[in-house]
Design a protein around this motif. Structure first.
Motif, PDB file in Angstrom:
ATOM      1  N   ARG A  77       2.211   0.036 -14.741  1.00 16.21           N
ATOM      2  CA  ARG A  77       2.397  -0.312 -13.340  1.00 16.21           C
ATOM      3  C   ARG A  77       1.293  -1.271 -12.891  1.00 16.21           C
ATOM      4  NH1 ARG A  77       3.247   5.271 -13.669  1.00 16.21           N
ATOM      5  NH2 ARG A  77       5.344   5.962 -13.113  1.00 16.21           N
ATOM      6  N   SER A  78       1.545  -1.969 -11.803  1.00 13.35           N
ATOM      7  CA  SER A  78       0.527  -2.857 -11.237  1.00 13.35           C
ATOM      8  C   SER A  78      -0.303  -2.089 -10.222  1.00 13.35           C
ATOM      9  CB  SER A  78       1.188  -4.070 -10.576  1.00 13.35           C
ATOM     10  OG  SER A  78       2.051  -3.648  -9.528  1.00 13.35           O
ATOM     11  N   GLY A  79      -1.531  -2.524 -10.036  1.00 16.24           N
ATOM     12  CA  GLY A  79      -2.427  -1.874  -9.085  1.00 16.24           C
ATOM     13  C   GLY A  79      -3.479  -2.849  -8.592  1.00 16.24           C
ATOM     14  N   THR A  80      -4.182  -2.439  -7.553  1.00 17.84           N
ATOM     15  CA  THR A  80      -5.218  -3.275  -6.944  1.00 17.84           C
ATOM     16  C   THR A  80      -6.503  -2.469  -6.823  1.00 17.84           C
ATOM     17  OG1 THR A  80      -3.544  -4.483  -5.673  1.00 17.84           O
ATOM     18  CG2 THR A  80      -5.831  -4.695  -4.957  1.00 17.84           C
ATOM     19  N   ALA A  81      -7.619  -3.050  -7.244  1.00 21.34           N
ATOM     20  CA  ALA A  81      -8.932  -2.420  -7.133  1.00 21.34           C
ATOM     21  C   ALA A  81      -9.848  -3.348  -6.341  1.00 21.34           C
ATOM     22  CB  ALA A  81      -9.525  -2.143  -8.511  1.00 21.34           C
ATOM     23  N   ILE A  82     -10.327  -2.857  -5.200  1.00 15.55           N
ATOM     24  CA  ILE A  82     -11.160  -3.660  -4.307  1.00 15.55           C
ATOM     25  C   ILE A  82     -12.529  -2.998  -4.204  1.00 15.55           C
ATOM     26  CG2 ILE A  82     -11.414  -4.576  -1.969  1.00 15.55           C
ATOM     27  CD1 ILE A  82      -8.385  -4.528  -1.712  1.00 15.55           C
ATOM     28  N   THR A  83     -13.580  -3.780  -4.424  1.00 18.41           N
ATOM     29  CA  THR A  83     -14.950  -3.281  -4.360  1.00 18.41           C
ATOM     30  C   THR A  83     -15.659  -3.893  -3.160  1.00 18.41           C
ATOM     31  OG1 THR A  83     -15.035  -3.050  -6.764  1.00 18.41           O
ATOM     32  CG2 THR A  83     -17.141  -3.086  -5.598  1.00 18.41           C
ATOM     33  N   HIS A 116      -3.768   1.666  -4.924  1.00 22.12           N
ATOM     34  CA  HIS A 116      -5.026   0.975  -4.638  1.00 22.12           C
ATOM     35  C   HIS A 116      -6.231   1.851  -4.990  1.00 22.12           C
ATOM     36  CE1 HIS A 116      -2.385  -1.654  -2.355  1.00 22.12           C
ATOM     37  NE2 HIS A 116      -3.380  -2.491  -2.165  1.00 22.12           N
ATOM     38  N   ILE A 117      -7.284   1.182  -5.416  1.00 26.02           N
ATOM     39  CA  ILE A 117      -8.598   1.802  -5.597  1.00 26.02           C
ATOM     40  C   ILE A 117      -9.587   1.033  -4.726  1.00 26.02           C
ATOM     41  CG2 ILE A 117     -10.499   2.232  -7.202  1.00 26.02           C
ATOM     42  CD1 ILE A 117      -8.153   4.065  -7.667  1.00 26.02           C
ATOM     43  N   PHE A 118     -10.374   1.759  -3.942  1.00 22.15           N
ATOM     44  CA  PHE A 118     -11.432   1.140  -3.145  1.00 22.15           C
ATOM     45  C   PHE A 118     -12.774   1.709  -3.606  1.00 22.15           C
ATOM     46  CE2 PHE A 118      -7.745   0.933  -0.269  1.00 22.15           C
ATOM     47  CZ  PHE A 118      -7.752  -0.416   0.046  1.00 22.15           C
ATOM     48  N   PHE A 130       0.842  -1.206   0.000  1.00 17.97           N
ATOM     49  CA  PHE A 130       0.000   0.000   0.000  1.00 17.97           C
ATOM     50  C   PHE A 130       0.874   1.251   0.000  1.00 17.97           C
ATOM     51  CE2 PHE A 130      -2.256   3.446   2.088  1.00 17.97           C
ATOM     52  CZ  PHE A 130      -3.483   3.431   1.441  1.00 17.97           C
ATOM     53  N   LYS A 131       0.577   2.151  -0.954  1.00 17.24           N
ATOM     54  CA  LYS A 131       1.229   3.457  -0.978  1.00 17.24           C
ATOM     55  C   LYS A 131       0.214   4.570  -0.783  1.00 17.24           C
ATOM     56  CE  LYS A 131       3.927   6.551  -3.909  1.00 17.24           C
ATOM     57  NZ  LYS A 131       4.566   6.753  -5.228  1.00 17.24           N
ATOM     58  N   ASN A 132      -0.837   4.538  -1.560  1.00 18.02           N
ATOM     59  CA  ASN A 132      -1.928   5.504  -1.441  1.00 18.02           C
ATOM     60  C   ASN A 132      -3.154   4.895  -2.108  1.00 18.02           C
ATOM     61  OD1 ASN A 132      -1.284   5.659  -4.137  1.00 18.02           O
ATOM     62  ND2 ASN A 132      -0.531   7.754  -4.078  1.00 18.02           N
ATOM     63  N   ALA A 133      -4.284   5.573  -1.987  1.00 17.26           N
ATOM     64  CA  ALA A 133      -5.517   4.997  -2.530  1.00 17.26           C
ATOM     65  C   ALA A 133      -6.531   6.099  -2.813  1.00 17.26           C
ATOM     66  CB  ALA A 133      -6.121   3.980  -1.557  1.00 17.26           C
ATOM     67  N   ARG A 181       1.272  15.121  -4.291  1.00  9.28           N
ATOM     68  CA  ARG A 181       2.583  15.300  -3.641  1.00  9.28           C
ATOM     69  C   ARG A 181       2.844  14.265  -2.559  1.00  9.28           C
ATOM     70  NH1 ARG A 181       1.023  20.945  -3.711  1.00  9.28           N
ATOM     71  NH2 ARG A 181       0.464  20.724  -1.503  1.00  9.28           N
ATOM     72  N   GLY A 182       1.863  13.443  -2.238  1.00 14.14           N
ATOM     73  CA  GLY A 182       2.057  12.442  -1.205  1.00 14.14           C
ATOM     74  C   GLY A 182       1.802  12.942   0.203  1.00 14.14           C
ATOM     75  N   GLU A 183       1.264  14.151   0.341  1.00 18.92           N
ATOM     76  CA  GLU A 183       0.962  14.684   1.674  1.00 18.92           C
ATOM     77  C   GLU A 183      -0.283  14.037   2.264  1.00 18.92           C
ATOM     78  OE1 GLU A 183       0.663  18.874   1.279  1.00 18.92           O
ATOM     79  OE2 GLU A 183       2.699  19.113   0.472  1.00 18.92           O
ATOM     80  N   ALA A 184      -1.121  13.442   1.437  1.00 22.46           N
ATOM     81  CA  ALA A 184      -2.304  12.706   1.900  1.00 22.46           C
ATOM     82  C   ALA A 184      -2.280  11.326   1.254  1.00 22.46           C
ATOM     83  CB  ALA A 184      -3.591  13.447   1.527  1.00 22.46           C
ATOM     84  N   GLU A 185      -2.549  10.309   2.057  1.00 23.00           N
ATOM     85  CA  GLU A 185      -2.529   8.937   1.554  1.00 23.00           C
ATOM     86  C   GLU A 185      -3.845   8.530   0.901  1.00 23.00           C
ATOM     87  OE1 GLU A 185       0.620   6.638   4.478  1.00 23.00           O
ATOM     88  OE2 GLU A 185      -1.527   6.576   4.949  1.00 23.00           O
ATOM     89  N   LEU A 186      -4.949   9.136   1.325  1.00 19.25           N
ATOM     90  CA  LEU A 186      -6.266   8.729   0.848  1.00 19.25           C
ATOM     91  C   LEU A 186      -6.976   9.910   0.205  1.00 19.25           C
ATOM     92  CD1 LEU A 186      -7.458   6.664   3.940  1.00 19.25           C
ATOM     93  CD2 LEU A 186      -6.352   5.797   1.884  1.00 19.25           C
ATOM     94  N   LEU A 187      -7.580   9.668  -0.951  1.00 17.79           N
ATOM     95  CA  LEU A 187      -8.423  10.655  -1.620  1.00 17.79           C
ATOM     96  C   LEU A 187      -9.822  10.071  -1.727  1.00 17.79           C
ATOM     97  CD1 LEU A 187      -8.876  13.261  -3.301  1.00 17.79           C
ATOM     98  CD2 LEU A 187      -8.169  11.956  -5.313  1.00 17.79           C
ATOM     99  N   ILE A 188     -10.779  10.658  -0.983  1.00 16.58           N
ATOM    100  CA  ILE A 188     -12.174  10.201  -1.051  1.00 16.58           C
ATOM    101  C   ILE A 188     -12.878  11.060  -2.087  1.00 16.58           C
ATOM    102  CG2 ILE A 188     -14.275   9.748   0.238  1.00 16.58           C
ATOM    103  CD1 ILE A 188     -11.287  10.389   2.280  1.00 16.58           C
ATOM    104  N   ALA A 189     -13.473  10.428  -3.088  1.00 15.40           N
ATOM    105  CA  ALA A 189     -13.981  11.181  -4.230  1.00 15.40           C
ATOM    106  C   ALA A 189     -15.297  10.617  -4.723  1.00 15.40           C
ATOM    107  CB  ALA A 189     -12.956  11.171  -5.369  1.00 15.40           C
ATOM    108  N   SER A 190     -16.088  11.495  -5.333  1.00 15.79           N
ATOM    109  CA  SER A 190     -17.232  11.058  -6.124  1.00 15.79           C
ATOM    110  C   SER A 190     -16.733  10.822  -7.546  1.00 15.79           C
ATOM    111  CB  SER A 190     -18.333  12.119  -6.087  1.00 15.79           C
ATOM    112  OG  SER A 190     -17.844  13.361  -6.569  1.00 15.79           O
ATOM    113  N   ASP A 191     -17.634  10.499  -8.460  1.00 15.05           N
ATOM    114  CA  ASP A 191     -17.197  10.157  -9.812  1.00 15.05           C
ATOM    115  C   ASP A 191     -16.634  11.335 -10.584  1.00 15.05           C
ATOM    116  OD1 ASP A 191     -17.573   7.339 -10.215  1.00 15.05           O
ATOM    117  OD2 ASP A 191     -19.712   7.683  -9.961  1.00 15.05           O
ATOM    118  N   VAL A 192     -16.626  12.538  -9.996  1.00 10.23           N
ATOM    119  CA  VAL A 192     -15.979  13.671 -10.652  1.00 10.23           C
ATOM    120  C   VAL A 192     -14.501  13.390 -10.853  1.00 10.23           C
ATOM    121  CG1 VAL A 192     -15.376  14.919  -8.538  1.00 10.23           C
ATOM    122  CG2 VAL A 192     -15.787  16.199 -10.629  1.00 10.23           C
ATOM    123  N   ALA A 193     -13.918  12.495 -10.022  1.00  6.58           N
ATOM    124  CA  ALA A 193     -12.492  12.173 -10.135  1.00  6.58           C
ATOM    125  C   ALA A 193     -12.237  10.883 -10.883  1.00  6.58           C
ATOM    126  CB  ALA A 193     -11.876  12.087  -8.735  1.00  6.58           C
TER     127      ALA A 193
END
Length: 432
Positions: free
Chosen positions: A331-337, A306-308, A235-238, A283-295
């Motif tokens: 790159r490799s990544g993980t998407a968890i629903t 990671h994507i959750f 895990f790096k960010n999500a 910039r890596g100052e936040a590990e998690l970005l909580i978003a609606s589908d605008v992102a």
């Protein structure tokens, strides 16, 4: 000049969409580009544009090229690409988006721009004020066309298409091809070259996709998410996606209470707050970005591990764009629903669209849980889908109902043949 900028950026070979699309763009052909998100569609039109714009001069209020983007973030991202790849060119680039001063944008248009990057609404605002002419536009790019459809921009796009010259060159890029998008493409493009490097609505092979079962209770869903974040491998960010802006705000506050380093992004935030949240995450100052589908569409944050999906998306196409935020550029990544019992039908729609079965985390393939989850919504609909004749057979006779006293009394539920109960409102007396 373009090759020098590409080498400085560290790129050696083009992606498939770039390799196939760029020669046709340079040959002044209309192009319909279909590719998975994260495969370099933006550079596929930015790089040839730089070469094509080396000759000619911009005139006041008459942009030479126009790029339409569905969101402010995507428009700003394309402007960054021109800054990175066009550093050896003296091109005037204007960004016309909401949340920014009209006067500053008008001053740029007055000086003359080679490249105008805009969202449809703000572009038409400038046009209606008489501050913009599109009669000199040589090249029209419609990016993320399927997202334009979802956001209701198609009428604006059709209007803009009538304002630009008929002889312009048009580039049309999308990740999925619903029927409405096909109709718009047929209207805008003239004898186009179809560049399709992957089937529409497919996910990259570098993404590991998983499902996780949870209960109905929101507190249980949030606890499941926190457990997944803490136990995630590499895990790096999500980016965490929710369906509603209200859910984004609630989840953001919950994660902050549990000491997670998170930022939120949704449509109700003003433009400076949205850009600040994205910059902190990049910039890596936040590990998690909580978003609606605008992102979900087109944002290029290369190293998202990671994507959750906190909520299963209502439309299966949105799932493809959400998980495409990870596993970018090889790159490799993980998407968890996270799947609640009511989400079974939506998960089935996603699997039919992508043509692949998503495995369950920590559950054997023969487990009964997926079947129960996927059939739960159909089971819930069964009593309501029974025929009117069947429902009437369980009701008391009309004469008996008319003799009941007219009081606010909750009737006793009657069982139907399926073993369920009829809703109370079906047993209330009906006045003739």
């Amino acid at each position: 000049k373009v090759l020098s900028a590409i080498e400085t950026a560290g790129y050696k070979t083009p992606t498939p969409i770039q390799d196939q699309a760029i020669p046709h763009v340079l040959a002044r052909r209309d192009v319909l580009g279909i590719a998975q998100t994260g495969t370099g569609k933006t550079a596929a039109f930015v790089l040839p544009m730089l070469t094509m714009l080396e000759q000619g001069r911009a005139r006041a209020r008459m942009p030479r090229t126009l790029i339409l983007e569905p969101t402010r973030e995507l428009a700003a991202q394309v402007a960054d690409h021109f800054e990175k790849y066009g550093k050896n060119h003296k091109l005037n680039v204007a960004l016309i988006i909401g949340g920014v001063s009209f006067d500053d944008q008008d001053a740029k248009l007055l000086r003359g721009v080679d490249v105008l990057i805009a969202t449809p609404g703000r572009l038409l605002d400038h046009f209606e004020r008489g501050r913009l002419l599109l009669s000199g536009c040589e090249l029209l790019i419609i990016d993320e066309a399927d997202r334009m459809l979802d956001m209701g921009f198609i009428p604006d796009i059709e209007r803009i298409g009538k304002l630009v010259p008929f002889t312009r060159q048009t580039l049309f890029f999308t990740a999925t091809m619903p029927p409405e998008i096909q109709r718009i493409a047929d209207t805008f493009l003239h004898n186009p070259v179809r560049v399709e490097v992957s089937k529409p609505a497919t996910t990259a092979v570098t993404i590991t996709q998983l499902l996780v079962a949870t209960g109905r209770d929101p507190h249980e869903k949030r606890e499941t998410l926190r457990r997944l974040i803490r136990s995630a491998d590499n895990f790096k960010n999500a980016i965490i996606f929710c369906n509603r802006k209200r859910e984004v705000a609630n989840l953001y506050r919950s994660l902050l209470r549990h000491k997670f380093n998170a930022v939120a992004l949704h449509g109700d935030l003003d433009q400076p707050a949205r850009m600040a949240a994205l910059d902190r995450f990049r910039r890596g100052e936040a590990e998690l970005l909580i978003a609606s589908d605008v992102a979900a569409r087109g944002l290029d944050i290369p190293e998202v591990s990671h994507i959750f999906n906190f909520d299963v998306p209502h439309h299966p196409d949105d799932y493809v764009h959400r998980v495409g935020r990870t596993g970018r550029a090889g790159r490799s990544g993980t998407a968890i629903t996270i799947v609640a019992p009511i989400d079974g039908k939506a998960v089935g729609a996603i699997e039919r669209l992508t043509g692949q079965t998503i495995p369950w985390m920590d559950k054997p393939a023969s487990s009964e849980i997926p079947a129960e989850i996927r059939s739960s919504q159909e089971a819930e609909q069964a009593p309501r889908n029974s025929s009117p004749r069947h429902r009437r057979s369980n009701q008391p006779p009309r004469a008996a109902k008319q003799k009941q006293p007219q009081r606010l009394r909750r009737p006793q539920p009657a069982e139907d043949d399926s073993g369920g109960h009829l809703p109370a409102f079906l047993l209330r007396p009906v006045k003739a």
